[in-house]
Design an enzyme around this catalytic site. Structure first.
Site, PDB file in Angstrom:
ATOM      1  N   ARG A  83       6.966   6.239   1.359  1.00 24.52           N
ATOM      2  CA  ARG A  83       7.141   6.055   2.811  1.00 24.52           C
ATOM      3  C   ARG A  83       8.608   6.000   3.226  1.00 24.52           C
ATOM      4  NH1 ARG A  83       3.001   4.093   6.159  1.00 24.52           N
ATOM      5  NH2 ARG A  83       0.975   4.599   5.294  1.00 24.52           N
ATOM      6  N   ARG A  99       9.483   4.289  10.023  1.00 28.07           N
ATOM      7  CA  ARG A  99       9.925   3.478  11.160  1.00 28.07           C
ATOM      8  C   ARG A  99      11.133   2.593  10.910  1.00 28.07           C
ATOM      9  NH1 ARG A  99       3.882   1.686  12.120  1.00 28.07           N
ATOM     10  NH2 ARG A  99       4.115   1.905   9.876  1.00 28.07           N
ATOM     11  N   ARG A 123      10.316  10.327  16.523  1.00 25.25           N
ATOM     12  CA  ARG A 123       8.950   9.834  16.759  1.00 25.25           C
ATOM     13  C   ARG A 123       8.690   9.654  18.252  1.00 25.25           C
ATOM     14  NH1 ARG A 123       4.677   8.931  17.716  1.00 25.25           N
ATOM     15  NH2 ARG A 123       3.108   7.502  16.878  1.00 25.25           N
ATOM     16  N   ASP A 169       0.432  13.087   6.220  1.00 28.92           N
ATOM     17  CA  ASP A 169      -0.396  11.891   6.010  1.00 28.92           C
ATOM     18  C   ASP A 169      -1.610  12.277   5.178  1.00 28.92           C
ATOM     19  OD1 ASP A 169      -0.431   8.958   7.134  1.00 28.92           O
ATOM     20  OD2 ASP A 169      -2.501   9.627   6.962  1.00 28.92           O
ATOM     21  N   TYR A 204     -11.362   5.443   4.430  1.00 29.79           N
ATOM     22  CA  TYR A 204     -11.046   5.611   5.850  1.00 29.79           C
ATOM     23  C   TYR A 204     -12.128   6.422   6.564  1.00 29.79           C
ATOM     24  CZ  TYR A 204      -6.436   3.754   4.808  1.00 29.79           C
ATOM     25  OH  TYR A 204      -5.410   2.928   4.422  1.00 29.79           O
TER      26      TYR A 204
HETATM   27  O1  CP3 Z   1       6.209   8.733   1.953  1.00 32.31           O
HETATM   28  C1  CP3 Z   1       6.613   9.344   2.967  1.00 32.31           C
HETATM   29  O2  CP3 Z   1       7.672   9.080   3.554  1.00 32.31           O
HETATM   30  C2  CP3 Z   1       5.809  10.548   3.428  1.00 32.31           C
HETATM   31  C3  CP3 Z   1       4.915  10.329   4.487  1.00 32.31           C
HETATM   32  C4  CP3 Z   1       3.644   9.527   4.334  1.00 32.31           C
HETATM   33  C5  CP3 Z   1       3.038   8.909   5.442  1.00 32.31           C
HETATM   34  N1  CP3 Z   1       1.834   8.422   5.057  1.00 32.31           N
HETATM   35  C6  CP3 Z   1       3.613   8.848   6.796  1.00 32.31           C
HETATM   36  C7  CP3 Z   1       3.100   7.868   7.767  1.00 32.31           C
HETATM   37  C8  CP3 Z   1       2.797   9.347   3.235  1.00 32.31           C
HETATM   38  C9  CP3 Z   1       2.987   9.746   1.793  1.00 32.31           C
HETATM   39  C10 CP3 Z   1       1.648   8.641   3.714  1.00 32.31           C
HETATM   40  C11 CP3 Z   1       0.505   8.291   2.852  1.00 32.31           C
HETATM   41  C12 CP3 Z   1      -0.563   7.454   3.383  1.00 32.31           C
HETATM   42  N2  CP3 Z   1      -1.084   7.445   4.653  1.00 32.31           N
HETATM   43  C13 CP3 Z   1      -1.317   6.551   2.600  1.00 32.31           C
HETATM   44  C14 CP3 Z   1      -1.145   6.315   1.116  1.00 32.31           C
HETATM   45  C15 CP3 Z   1       0.016   5.496   0.789  1.00 32.31           C
HETATM   46  C16 CP3 Z   1       0.056   4.157   1.448  1.00 32.31           C
HETATM   47  O3  CP3 Z   1       1.018   3.893   2.139  1.00 32.31           O
HETATM   48  O4  CP3 Z   1      -0.877   3.379   1.222  1.00 32.31           O
HETATM   49  C17 CP3 Z   1      -2.259   5.943   3.446  1.00 32.31           C
HETATM   50  C18 CP3 Z   1      -3.273   4.889   3.058  1.00 32.31           C
HETATM   51  C19 CP3 Z   1      -2.110   6.543   4.740  1.00 32.31           C
HETATM   52  C20 CP3 Z   1      -2.934   6.276   5.945  1.00 32.31           C
HETATM   53  C21 CP3 Z   1      -2.126   5.750   7.051  1.00 32.31           C
HETATM   54  N3  CP3 Z   1      -1.180   6.468   7.757  1.00 32.31           N
HETATM   55  C22 CP3 Z   1      -2.192   4.459   7.614  1.00 32.31           C
HETATM   56  C23 CP3 Z   1      -3.097   3.347   7.129  1.00 32.31           C
HETATM   57  C24 CP3 Z   1      -1.263   4.424   8.646  1.00 32.31           C
HETATM   58  C25 CP3 Z   1      -1.050   3.292   9.612  1.00 32.31           C
HETATM   59  C26 CP3 Z   1      -0.288   2.185   9.023  1.00 32.31           C
HETATM   60  C27 CP3 Z   1       1.167   2.390   9.252  1.00 32.31           C
HETATM   61  O5  CP3 Z   1       1.954   2.236   8.301  1.00 32.31           O
HETATM   62  O6  CP3 Z   1       1.502   2.673  10.397  1.00 32.31           O
HETATM   63  C28 CP3 Z   1      -0.612   5.682   8.693  1.00 32.31           C
HETATM   64  C29 CP3 Z   1       0.468   6.084   9.627  1.00 32.31           C
HETATM   65  C30 CP3 Z   1       1.719   6.649   9.040  1.00 32.31           C
HETATM   66  N4  CP3 Z   1       1.793   7.540   8.005  1.00 32.31           N
HETATM   67  C31 CP3 Z   1       3.028   6.387   9.514  1.00 32.31           C
HETATM   68  C32 CP3 Z   1       3.907   7.154   8.726  1.00 32.31           C
HETATM   69  C33 CP3 Z   1       5.388   7.268   8.851  1.00 32.31           C
HETATM   70  C34 CP3 Z   1       3.386   5.478  10.686  1.00 32.31           C
HETATM   71  C35 CP3 Z   1       2.960   6.116  12.000  1.00 32.31           C
HETATM   72  C36 CP3 Z   1       4.047   6.257  13.011  1.00 32.31           C
HETATM   73  O7  CP3 Z   1       5.217   6.559  12.709  1.00 32.31           O
HETATM   74  O8  CP3 Z   1       3.711   6.104  14.189  1.00 32.31           O
END
Ligand code: CP3
Length: 344
Positions: free
Chosen positions: A28, A32, A41, A78, A154
């Site tokens: 990640r 943010r 964003r 994602d 999910y």
């Molecule tokens: O690693 C990176 O920088 C690459 C991008 C990446 C994102 N999500 C961007 C993201 C990766 C590899 C993921 C994987 C992901 N997404 C997982 C597996 C790894 C983990 O963190 O557990 C899971 C379970 C998800 C599902 C997901 N996406 C959730 C539960 C959420 C909401 C929670 C949160 O952190 O906001 C997301 C949103 C998400 N995915 C964001 C980002 C940058 C935040 C959304 C935003 O910027 O508005």
């Protein structure tokens, strides 16, 4: 141009070669906690618009590389683009995380589309091309997907849940219908990862964020078996494909994971015992495993945490990372402190 092969330290670790200074990236790492991420964003209304706009997705992929000089760049996307490409509705509501149409009726499973719509994913493959063209050659470019079990949690619940109870209950009550969902996701993951590799990523990581809630028999069935199928399927199309598996929280199931799944490296969370972690590293390159909260905390605790991880994995092939994603409220100065400590 000389014909010399490019040295990519992270990729070399995945090949089993220990590096004197471990290569480093963060799960990640685009997100943010970075003001430059927030600036982009805020120009789009939905998170998925960012994932599916190649110019913007490529830019946010590159931001942490420019700022910190990480050894790995991870595609900005994602894990929930797969349900989207299987025809399920996915959206991200501000402050609520992902929302999907729940899949809680076993009879609906028979109607689940089983082929990925690659038109939905075309912007992702285009993003890969843009990033690839801009990355310096020493940086390893990582693609990814979610493991079937984690994506299924999910899809069944329609949202994130604290204990993944909806998917666990569904799997106990309707094993055949659940098995069909896992099969569809495994096949979709193979196709998606192969396309990412063909588009230009150097390696892929498979995130099994919720592997830790599964008892041993279910771990075999819903994690190990589909992972075996995915690794074999990807390597059938791309024989030398480099694959990192991240079964977060797997604990005492980790031995089973490493023994049965021929991934190139295993991502470890921060909860695992040092000796167990080193025993895993004797069998496979490892990646991890700093507590994201110690990075958030900073100060002397951060230095101690980094040193402990470095010491523990000094003897073998190792990629420095967190044990899960970086937290949005992590100060940038803490990330800089951590990098200085790792690189000496
Ligand atoms: O690693 C990176 O920088 C690459 C991008 C990446 C994102 N999500 C961007 C993201 C990766 C590899 C993921 C994987 C992901 N997404 C997982 C597996 C790894 C983990 O963190 O557990 C899971 C379970 C998800 C599902 C997901 N996406 C959730 C539960 C959420 C909401 C929670 C949160 O952190 O906001 C997301 C949103 C998400 N995915 C964001 C980002 C940058 C935040 C959304 C935003 O910027 O508005």
């Amino acid at each position: 141009m000389t014909g010399e092969p490019v040295h990519k330290p992270l990729r070399d670790v995945l090949d089993g070669q220990r590096q004197a200074v471990p290569p480093l990236w963060l799960m990640r790492q685009a997100g943010r906690y970075l003001p430059e991420y927030m600036a982009i964003r805020n120009t789009v209304s939905g998170f998925l618009d960012l994932c599916f706009t190649p110019k913007l997705a490529a830019e946010v992929t590159l931001q942490p590389i420019r700022r910190f000089g990480f050894d790995g760049a991870i595609l900005f996307s994602d894990i929930l683009v797969i349900p989207q490409a299987l025809g399920r509705q996915v959206r991200f509501a501000a402050g609520e995380g992902p929302l999907l149409e729940p899949l809680d009726d076993p009879s609906a499973m028979a109607n689940l589309r089983d082929a990925l719509d690659h038109d939905v994913l075309a912007p992702v493959y285009e993003t890969i091309g843009l990033v690839k063209a801009a990355l310096s050659p020493g940086v390893t470019f990582l693609g990814f997907c979610g493991a079937p079990w984690t994506v299924a949690t999910y899809m069944i619940a329609g949202r994130g849940t604290p204990d993944q109870a909806p998917a666990r209950l569904f799997a106990y009550r309707h094993p055949d219908a659940f098995s069909r969902l896992i099969d569809v996701l495994a096949e979709a993951s193979i196709q998606y990862l192969v396309r990412q590799l063909q588009a230009g990523v150097d390696a892929v990581q498979i995130f099994d964020t919720w592997a830790g809630v599964l008892p041993p028999l279910e771990f075999e069935r819903w994690c190990v078996a589909p992972m075996q199928r995915i690794v074999a399927g990807v390597r059938q199309a791309v024989p030398d494909a480099k694959i990192i598996g991240f079964p977060r929280g797997a604990g005492s199931n980790l031995g089973r994971y490493v023994e049965k799944i021929p991934v190139n490296a295993v991502g470890l969370d921060w909860m695992i015992d040092f000796d167990v972690a080193r025993a895993i590293q004797k069998r496979r390159p490892v990646q991890g495993n700093l507590d994201p909260l110690v990075l958030r905390a900073g100060g002397a605790a951060l230095d101690r945490g980094v040193d402990a991880v470095l010491e523990n994995f000094a003897e073998g092939p190792f990629v420095f990372n967190l044990g899960h994603g970086i937290l949005p409220d992590t100060p940038i100065s803490h990330v800089e402190q951590m990098i200085r400590r790792v690189r000496g």
